[in-house]
Design an enzyme around this catalytic site. Sequence first.
Site, PDB file in Angstrom:
ATOM      1  N   HIS A 152       0.858  -1.176   0.000  1.00 23.34           N
ATOM      2  CA  HIS A 152       0.000   0.000   0.000  1.00 23.34           C
ATOM      3  C   HIS A 152       0.901   1.234   0.000  1.00 23.34           C
ATOM      4  O   HIS A 152       2.012   1.210   0.539  1.00 23.34           O
ATOM      5  CB  HIS A 152      -0.913   0.003   1.221  1.00 23.34           C
ATOM      6  CG  HIS A 152      -2.145  -0.829   1.041  1.00 23.34           C
ATOM      7  ND1 HIS A 152      -3.364  -0.470   1.557  1.00 23.34           N
ATOM      8  CD2 HIS A 152      -2.347  -2.007   0.390  1.00 23.34           C
ATOM      9  CE1 HIS A 152      -4.275  -1.384   1.242  1.00 23.34           C
ATOM     10  NE2 HIS A 152      -3.682  -2.326   0.535  1.00 23.34           N
ATOM     11  N   GLU A 211       1.058   4.056   1.609  1.00 26.42           N
ATOM     12  CA  GLU A 211       1.564   4.570   2.881  1.00 26.42           C
ATOM     13  C   GLU A 211       2.739   3.739   3.388  1.00 26.42           C
ATOM     14  O   GLU A 211       3.734   4.281   3.892  1.00 26.42           O
ATOM     15  CB  GLU A 211       0.458   4.568   3.944  1.00 26.42           C
ATOM     16  CG  GLU A 211      -0.693   5.496   3.642  1.00 26.42           C
ATOM     17  CD  GLU A 211      -1.812   4.835   2.850  1.00 26.42           C
ATOM     18  OE1 GLU A 211      -2.960   5.281   2.963  1.00 26.42           O
ATOM     19  OE2 GLU A 211      -1.528   3.875   2.097  1.00 26.42           O
ATOM     20  N   ARG A 260       8.583   2.777   4.275  1.00 28.63           N
ATOM     21  CA  ARG A 260       9.751   1.921   4.060  1.00 28.63           C
ATOM     22  C   ARG A 260      10.821   2.662   3.249  1.00 28.63           C
ATOM     23  O   ARG A 260      12.023   2.541   3.520  1.00 28.63           O
ATOM     24  CB  ARG A 260       9.346   0.626   3.354  1.00 28.63           C
ATOM     25  CG  ARG A 260       8.454  -0.292   4.180  1.00 28.63           C
ATOM     26  CD  ARG A 260       8.181  -1.604   3.452  1.00 28.63           C
ATOM     27  NE  ARG A 260       9.371  -2.456   3.467  1.00 28.63           N
ATOM     28  CZ  ARG A 260       9.644  -3.361   4.413  1.00 28.63           C
ATOM     29  NH1 ARG A 260       8.815  -3.522   5.433  1.00 28.63           N
ATOM     30  NH2 ARG A 260      10.730  -4.113   4.340  1.00 28.63           N
ATOM     31  N   CYS A 299      -6.574   3.065   4.596  1.00 25.92           N
ATOM     32  CA  CYS A 299      -7.523   1.968   4.725  1.00 25.92           C
ATOM     33  C   CYS A 299      -7.669   1.588   6.192  1.00 25.92           C
ATOM     34  O   CYS A 299      -6.778   1.812   7.010  1.00 25.92           O
ATOM     35  CB  CYS A 299      -7.085   0.768   3.893  1.00 25.92           C
ATOM     36  SG  CYS A 299      -5.582  -0.061   4.473  1.00 25.92           S
ATOM     37  N   LYS A 352      -1.467   0.772  11.342  1.00 25.13           N
ATOM     38  CA  LYS A 352      -0.014   0.929  11.327  1.00 25.13           C
ATOM     39  C   LYS A 352       0.388   2.379  11.595  1.00 25.13           C
ATOM     40  O   LYS A 352       1.372   2.637  12.292  1.00 25.13           O
ATOM     41  CB  LYS A 352       0.547   0.431   9.990  1.00 25.13           C
ATOM     42  CG  LYS A 352       0.423  -1.078   9.830  1.00 25.13           C
ATOM     43  CD  LYS A 352       1.039  -1.580   8.527  1.00 25.13           C
ATOM     44  CE  LYS A 352       0.959  -3.101   8.437  1.00 25.13           C
ATOM     45  NZ  LYS A 352       1.580  -3.636   7.215  1.00 25.13           N
TER      46      LYS A 352
END
Length: 406
Positions: free
Chosen positions: A80, A82, A87, A145, A208
């Site tokens: 995804h 985000e 990363r 999401c 997250k």
Amino acid sequence: MGTLEDRAVIAIHEKFHSLPRKSKPRTFTNGSQEWVPLSGIVVIGKDGAITCLALGTGMKCLPGSQSLLLDSGTVLHDWHAEILAIRAFNYFLLQECHQLASCANYTSPILRRRQARELSEVQNSQPFSIREDLRIMMYCSEAPCGDASMELVMEAQADPTPWPVTASNEKAASGFLGRGSFSQLGVVRRKPSRADSPITLSKSCSDKLALKQCTSLLSSPVSLLISPGNAYIDTLILPYHRYRPEACERAFGPAGRMLPVDNSTWLAGYQFRPFRVETAEIDFHYSRRVAGTNLNGRKGSNISAVWTPRHQETLINGVLQGRKQTDPLGASALSRMQIWNLLVETIGLIDALPPRNFLKMSSYLDMKKSDGLEHRRRVKDDVKSEALKGWSNESSNTLFEEAVRP
């Protein structure tokens, strides 16, 4: 000139538009085009200057059934937008650490070397810190999401009213497939998928990001080298028409599900640092709403772009474009294997690091269990048990972390 948020979004959009065509959604002969979410991270200097440090596009993740088969550390499980942006940001920071460690004369515009007086016990001995005069902003072209976008999902239904709680759905208070069980709000969810698709093991971007308000944006490997104190998101930017205040407050705010950890502080510089959510007027050219009028007919792109000032790559299905998932040469620079290799190389260049930080670190799993991450593990455990209840670790973590070795 627009608001600071608008200018930050423009800076991210401009970097994306500069990427090669193969990194962007396709446009078809009938004029329609694919859509994809975009996320990016910028830093704001004390003079108001905006520097884009990372961006990513993507909207898919690895099904749980495949995770067990592709746990060599070379395939990304969640791409995804985000997550790719975060990363990529960490990869850039790790490259900066490598540059600082290998060149005594190098001055990073983002990081600084910490003074001896700032270092204490093993869990607070990171040699670097993000500069104090920088603020971090993160942009998402779609509401993340999970919990922060449930109102938007409900509004898209014929009946937007939350589903009533029944005996059959009341017992499953968390871990739902992303778009279902509208009766449950404020809960941990897995990534959304079609009803006919295999379930995923990845937690939603809302979950997250909520956790990042406590652990900082730094990943585990980078947390061994950089102090978390200045690495928190200051502002999350959303398009105004994808922002629902009640959803964001519930998902991220101290009055929502994060209330149990409000004002919490931990050792080694960790604390609950809720970000502000602001809006921008500008929409992404490849968003689902911009190009084409038949939104239901638009197809999501399977192409993911990754960019930092030092790196650019294009991914499909969690590996480099043109490579198979089983091909080790297809490993993204953001993969666990590549990050682990760069971490080991960087550690070898830093003489000042306490050796006990890195004893017996022969694998990614050893690194995750190392003394240097003890306080970070405590933060995650506390947040998952008190605020993000229902969050369970993916069953395959141990398998691929043991497999990732230098």
